[in-house]
Scaffold this active site. Structure first.
Site, PDB file in Angstrom:
ATOM      1  N   ASP A 173       0.865  -1.183   0.000  1.00 26.56           N
ATOM      2  CA  ASP A 173       0.000   0.000   0.000  1.00 26.56           C
ATOM      3  C   ASP A 173       0.905   1.237   0.000  1.00 26.56           C
ATOM      4  O   ASP A 173       2.130   1.132  -0.155  1.00 26.56           O
ATOM      5  CB  ASP A 173      -1.011  -0.044   1.161  1.00 26.56           C
ATOM      6  CG  ASP A 173      -0.387   0.219   2.528  1.00 26.56           C
ATOM      7  OD1 ASP A 173       0.860   0.354   2.616  1.00 26.56           O
ATOM      8  OD2 ASP A 173      -1.139   0.276   3.514  1.00 26.56           O
TER       9      ASP A 173
ATOM     10  N   CYS B 281       2.920  -3.198   4.146  1.00 23.61           N
ATOM     11  CA  CYS B 281       2.142  -2.024   4.538  1.00 23.61           C
ATOM     12  C   CYS B 281       2.879  -1.370   5.707  1.00 23.61           C
ATOM     13  O   CYS B 281       4.034  -1.716   5.967  1.00 23.61           O
ATOM     14  CB  CYS B 281       0.689  -2.383   4.858  1.00 23.61           C
ATOM     15  SG  CYS B 281       0.438  -3.479   6.255  1.00 23.61           S
TER      16      CYS B 281
ATOM     17  N   THR C  25       2.558  -1.509   9.008  1.00 20.51           N
ATOM     18  CA  THR C  25       2.898  -2.446  10.093  1.00 20.51           C
ATOM     19  C   THR C  25       3.101  -3.870   9.606  1.00 20.51           C
ATOM     20  O   THR C  25       3.653  -4.692  10.343  1.00 20.51           O
ATOM     21  CB  THR C  25       1.747  -2.496  11.118  1.00 20.51           C
ATOM     22  OG1 THR C  25       0.561  -2.903  10.411  1.00 20.51           O
ATOM     23  CG2 THR C  25       1.528  -1.149  11.791  1.00 20.51           C
TER      24      THR C  25
ATOM     25  N   HIS D   7       8.843 -24.009   9.653  1.00 17.27           N
ATOM     26  CA  HIS D   7       7.761 -24.611  10.445  1.00 17.27           C
ATOM     27  C   HIS D   7       6.384 -24.419   9.811  1.00 17.27           C
ATOM     28  O   HIS D   7       5.548 -25.316   9.862  1.00 17.27           O
ATOM     29  CB  HIS D   7       7.702 -23.993  11.847  1.00 17.27           C
ATOM     30  CG  HIS D   7       8.816 -24.426  12.761  1.00 17.27           C
ATOM     31  ND1 HIS D   7       8.700 -24.423  14.127  1.00 17.27           N
ATOM     32  CD2 HIS D   7      10.070 -24.859  12.494  1.00 17.27           C
ATOM     33  CE1 HIS D   7       9.830 -24.851  14.684  1.00 17.27           C
ATOM     34  NE2 HIS D   7      10.684 -25.106  13.701  1.00 17.27           N
TER      35      HIS D   7
HETATM   36  C1  RB5 Z   1      -1.673   3.005   6.566  1.00 21.39           C
HETATM   37  O1  RB5 Z   1      -1.575   4.187   7.274  1.00 21.39           O
HETATM   38  C2  RB5 Z   1      -1.592   1.813   7.519  1.00 21.39           C
HETATM   39  O2  RB5 Z   1      -2.753   1.731   8.296  1.00 21.39           O
HETATM   40  C3  RB5 Z   1      -1.386   0.537   6.739  1.00 21.39           C
HETATM   41  O3  RB5 Z   1      -0.262   0.657   5.944  1.00 21.39           O
HETATM   42  C4  RB5 Z   1      -1.129  -0.731   7.549  1.00 21.39           C
HETATM   43  O4  RB5 Z   1      -0.174  -0.528   8.545  1.00 21.39           O
HETATM   44  C5  RB5 Z   1      -2.300  -1.449   8.024  1.00 21.39           C
HETATM   45  O5  RB5 Z   1      -2.189  -2.539   8.622  1.00 21.39           O
END
Ligand code: RB5
Length: 139
Positions: free
Chosen positions: A8, A61, A63, A93
């Protein structure tokens, strides 16, 4: 190896680095976007990547959490990895076929070593792990 790749907006910059590393290491890579830092929805990217996955996939993304949630709902074995050890174990695993990375949680060097370790590790083929993975498929 063929890698389906997607990110993303939060993962876009790291995705561009990952693409270079995959190329450098001789992997074939299909990029499912996104192609800028303009906001997009991670479930849409995950859906394109999982449907285009031939061997393995990498999703990025902010996180790594949203991508992992989305890919696992689509039937993948997606693993959010934050170091070399989790990358290796997710392969040996869990036979993870999708690697999820959190761009906001990793340095570039750490991300590179995670991707390298994950791509370089085979599933153990150990009976106990096979049996657990079969249970995942039934859940
Ligand atoms: C985008 O700001 C963030 O929410 C997305 O990249 C991700 O971390 C969602 O899990």
């Amino acid at each position: 190896m063929h890698i389906a790749l997607g990110a993303d907006h939060a993962g876009y910059q790291l995705q561009e680095k990952v693409k270079l590393w995959l190329n450098e290491w001789g992997h074939e890579c299909n990029d499912y976007g996104t192609d800028s830092t303009k906001p997009v929805d991670y479930p849409d990217i995950a859906a394109s990547v999982v449907s285009g996955m031939r061997e393995r996939a990498i999703l990025i993304c902010g996180t790594g959490i949203g991508m992992a949630m989305a890919a696992n709902r689509l039937g993948a074995r997606a693993a959010l990895c934050w170091n070399e050890s989790t990358a290796v174990t997710s392969r040996s695993h869990n036979d993870a076929n999708v690697l999820c990375l959190g761009s906001r949680e990793l340095t570039e060097d750490k991300a590179k070593s995670i991707v390298y370790a994950w791509l370089g590790t085979e599933f153990s083929n150990d009976e106990r792990h096979i049996s657990r993975i079969k249970k995942l498929a039934k859940a």
